[in-house]
Design a protein around this motif. Sequence first.
Motif, PDB file in Angstrom:
ATOM      1  N   VAL A 183      13.610  20.367 -14.087  1.00 55.65           N
ATOM      2  CA  VAL A 183      13.230  19.261 -14.970  1.00 55.65           C
ATOM      3  C   VAL A 183      14.258  18.145 -14.841  1.00 55.65           C
ATOM      4  CG1 VAL A 183      13.003  18.544 -17.383  1.00 55.65           C
ATOM      5  CG2 VAL A 183      11.886  20.636 -16.596  1.00 55.65           C
ATOM      6  N   HIS A 184      15.527  18.501 -14.866  1.00 55.38           N
ATOM      7  CA  HIS A 184      16.595  17.509 -14.749  1.00 55.38           C
ATOM      8  C   HIS A 184      16.446  16.699 -13.461  1.00 55.38           C
ATOM      9  CE1 HIS A 184      20.553  15.717 -15.130  1.00 55.38           C
ATOM     10  NE2 HIS A 184      20.770  16.054 -13.866  1.00 55.38           N
ATOM     11  N   GLN A 185      16.247  17.391 -12.338  1.00 57.77           N
ATOM     12  CA  GLN A 185      16.130  16.707 -11.044  1.00 57.77           C
ATOM     13  C   GLN A 185      14.868  15.855 -10.954  1.00 57.77           C
ATOM     14  OE1 GLN A 185      16.616  19.568  -7.888  1.00 57.77           O
ATOM     15  NE2 GLN A 185      18.710  20.047  -8.493  1.00 57.77           N
ATOM     16  N   ALA A 186      13.745  16.394 -11.425  1.00 57.97           N
ATOM     17  CA  ALA A 186      12.490  15.636 -11.381  1.00 57.97           C
ATOM     18  C   ALA A 186      12.570  14.403 -12.276  1.00 57.97           C
ATOM     19  CB  ALA A 186      11.321  16.529 -11.793  1.00 57.97           C
ATOM     20  N   ALA A 187      13.154  14.567 -13.462  1.00 57.92           N
ATOM     21  CA  ALA A 187      13.286  13.426 -14.375  1.00 57.92           C
ATOM     22  C   ALA A 187      14.152  12.341 -13.751  1.00 57.92           C
ATOM     23  CB  ALA A 187      13.879  13.887 -15.707  1.00 57.92           C
ATOM     24  N   ALA A 188      15.243  12.736 -13.100  1.00 58.38           N
ATOM     25  CA  ALA A 188      16.118  11.760 -12.448  1.00 58.38           C
ATOM     26  C   ALA A 188      15.382  11.034 -11.324  1.00 58.38           C
ATOM     27  CB  ALA A 188      17.372  12.452 -11.910  1.00 58.38           C
ATOM     28  N   GLN A 189      14.604  11.772 -10.558  1.00 61.31           N
ATOM     29  CA  GLN A 189      13.848  11.174  -9.449  1.00 61.31           C
ATOM     30  C   GLN A 189      12.827  10.156  -9.967  1.00 61.31           C
ATOM     31  OE1 GLN A 189      11.445  14.036  -7.365  1.00 61.31           O
ATOM     32  NE2 GLN A 189      10.757  12.558  -5.855  1.00 61.31           N
ATOM     33  N   VAL A 190      12.048  10.555 -10.966  1.00 67.19           N
ATOM     34  CA  VAL A 190      11.024   9.661 -11.530  1.00 67.19           C
ATOM     35  C   VAL A 190      11.693   8.447 -12.163  1.00 67.19           C
ATOM     36  CG1 VAL A 190       9.244   9.460 -13.326  1.00 67.19           C
ATOM     37  CG2 VAL A 190       9.305  11.476 -11.831  1.00 67.19           C
ATOM     38  N   HIS A 191      12.751   8.672 -12.916  1.00 65.89           N
ATOM     39  CA  HIS A 191      13.460   7.564 -13.554  1.00 65.89           C
ATOM     40  C   HIS A 191      13.989   6.586 -12.517  1.00 65.89           C
ATOM     41  CE1 HIS A 191      16.852   5.416 -15.373  1.00 65.89           C
ATOM     42  NE2 HIS A 191      16.046   5.368 -16.414  1.00 65.89           N
ATOM     43  N   ARG A 192      14.631   7.097 -11.498  1.00 68.31           N
ATOM     44  CA  ARG A 192      15.204   6.243 -10.443  1.00 68.31           C
ATOM     45  C   ARG A 192      14.118   5.389  -9.786  1.00 68.31           C
ATOM     46  NH1 ARG A 192      18.269   9.821  -8.713  1.00 68.31           N
ATOM     47  NH2 ARG A 192      16.756  10.890  -7.401  1.00 68.31           N
ATOM     48  N   TYR A 193      12.982   6.005  -9.462  1.00 68.28           N
ATOM     49  CA  TYR A 193      11.921   5.271  -8.782  1.00 68.28           C
ATOM     50  C   TYR A 193      11.326   4.174  -9.668  1.00 68.28           C
ATOM     51  CZ  TYR A 193       7.914   3.865  -6.194  1.00 68.28           C
ATOM     52  OH  TYR A 193       7.011   3.077  -5.540  1.00 68.28           O
ATOM     53  N   PHE A 194      10.940   4.536 -10.887  1.00 62.54           N
ATOM     54  CA  PHE A 194      10.272   3.553 -11.740  1.00 62.54           C
ATOM     55  C   PHE A 194      11.236   2.503 -12.294  1.00 62.54           C
ATOM     56  CE2 PHE A 194       6.807   6.667 -11.744  1.00 62.54           C
ATOM     57  CZ  PHE A 194       5.751   5.822 -11.500  1.00 62.54           C
ATOM     58  N   SER A 195      12.527   2.779 -12.272  1.00 62.63           N
ATOM     59  CA  SER A 195      13.505   1.803 -12.747  1.00 62.63           C
ATOM     60  C   SER A 195      13.940   0.830 -11.657  1.00 62.63           C
ATOM     61  CB  SER A 195      14.751   2.526 -13.283  1.00 62.63           C
ATOM     62  OG  SER A 195      14.411   3.255 -14.432  1.00 62.63           O
TER      63      SER A 195
ATOM     64  N   ARG B 163       0.833  -1.209   0.000  1.00 67.59           N
ATOM     65  CA  ARG B 163       0.000   0.000   0.000  1.00 67.59           C
ATOM     66  C   ARG B 163       0.866   1.258   0.000  1.00 67.59           C
ATOM     67  NH1 ARG B 163      -5.333  -1.262   0.792  1.00 67.59           N
ATOM     68  NH2 ARG B 163      -5.783  -3.150   1.957  1.00 67.59           N
ATOM     69  N   ALA B 164       1.932   1.253   0.806  1.00 70.46           N
ATOM     70  CA  ALA B 164       2.843   2.401   0.850  1.00 70.46           C
ATOM     71  C   ALA B 164       3.518   2.593  -0.511  1.00 70.46           C
ATOM     72  CB  ALA B 164       3.879   2.210   1.959  1.00 70.46           C
ATOM     73  N   CYS B 165       3.859   1.490  -1.171  1.00 69.85           N
ATOM     74  CA  CYS B 165       4.438   1.573  -2.519  1.00 69.85           C
ATOM     75  C   CYS B 165       3.443   2.200  -3.487  1.00 69.85           C
ATOM     76  CB  CYS B 165       4.857   0.197  -3.018  1.00 69.85           C
ATOM     77  SG  CYS B 165       6.321  -0.471  -2.208  1.00 69.85           S
ATOM     78  N   HIS B 166       2.178   1.849  -3.346  1.00 64.81           N
ATOM     79  CA  HIS B 166       1.157   2.442  -4.210  1.00 64.81           C
ATOM     80  C   HIS B 166       1.108   3.959  -4.024  1.00 64.81           C
ATOM     81  CE1 HIS B 166      -1.336  -1.503  -4.785  1.00 64.81           C
ATOM     82  NE2 HIS B 166      -0.321  -1.409  -5.631  1.00 64.81           N
ATOM     83  N   GLN B 167       1.214   4.410  -2.792  1.00 69.94           N
ATOM     84  CA  GLN B 167       1.214   5.854  -2.535  1.00 69.94           C
ATOM     85  C   GLN B 167       2.413   6.517  -3.211  1.00 69.94           C
ATOM     86  OE1 GLN B 167       1.055   6.078   1.743  1.00 69.94           O
ATOM     87  NE2 GLN B 167      -1.133   5.659   1.811  1.00 69.94           N
ATOM     88  N   ARG B 168       3.567   5.861  -3.142  1.00 72.38           N
ATOM     89  CA  ARG B 168       4.760   6.419  -3.784  1.00 72.38           C
ATOM     90  C   ARG B 168       4.631   6.378  -5.312  1.00 72.38           C
ATOM     91  NH1 ARG B 168       6.925   3.863   0.676  1.00 72.38           N
ATOM     92  NH2 ARG B 168       7.598   2.031  -0.449  1.00 72.38           N
ATOM     93  N   LEU B 169       4.023   5.327  -5.851  1.00 66.37           N
ATOM     94  CA  LEU B 169       3.783   5.270  -7.298  1.00 66.37           C
ATOM     95  C   LEU B 169       2.969   6.477  -7.747  1.00 66.37           C
ATOM     96  CD1 LEU B 169       2.887   1.502  -7.826  1.00 66.37           C
ATOM     97  CD2 LEU B 169       4.700   2.716  -9.009  1.00 66.37           C
ATOM     98  N   ILE B 170       1.902   6.754  -7.025  1.00 68.63           N
ATOM     99  CA  ILE B 170       1.030   7.875  -7.376  1.00 68.63           C
ATOM    100  C   ILE B 170       1.778   9.201  -7.238  1.00 68.63           C
ATOM    101  CG2 ILE B 170      -1.091   9.117  -6.764  1.00 68.63           C
ATOM    102  CD1 ILE B 170      -1.440   6.317  -8.192  1.00 68.63           C
TER     103      ILE B 170
END
Length: 177
Positions: free
Chosen positions: A51-63, A22-29
């Motif tokens: 943009v650079h920082q946000a893209a790195a954060q999103v990429h790191r999480y979903f990867s 459930r906590a992972c789902h919150q982080r996904l959202i």
Amino acid sequence: MDSNHLFPGPAPDFSDPIGLLRACHQRLIAHCDTLERLAAHLIERGYDEEVHQAAAQVHRYFSSAARHHHQDEEQDLFPALAELSPKLADRVQHLRGEHELLDILWAKLEGQLMNPAAIDDVAAFDALSVRFAETQREHVRQEEELLDTAQSSFNAEQRQRFGRAMAARRGLHRARD
């Protein structure tokens, strides 16, 4: 204001695998929200350090974390739920198909997030980001319903086994059961 909101309790760990999912789902959202804001920022202001920082954060999480999360579901949660009833087996099969769609959408986003300065069609990136985020949100909503079923159907031994598998998938050993 409720003090529980000011000082939330500790995050679930592998001893509470359903709570951890459930906590992972919150982080996904939350990361989907970041992705959509990133795309909107690109449209409004163009590429910059935000943009650079946000893209790195999103990429790191979903990867990484999101991949482990899907593996947790595919290898442990879904098979256990599918054994409970044919209706649940059908729902699980549907969710597996959504995982495949999300993987396809992620593959299209991943390279762009690795090099956001090179995104040349910002409108297409925005449309893809919105599609990915909306698909992810609906997918999470459906999985949350199944987590309710898992919480009420799995016994303590099943939950412990599931938590151990999740920890092992990440190269960790649970300190307690």
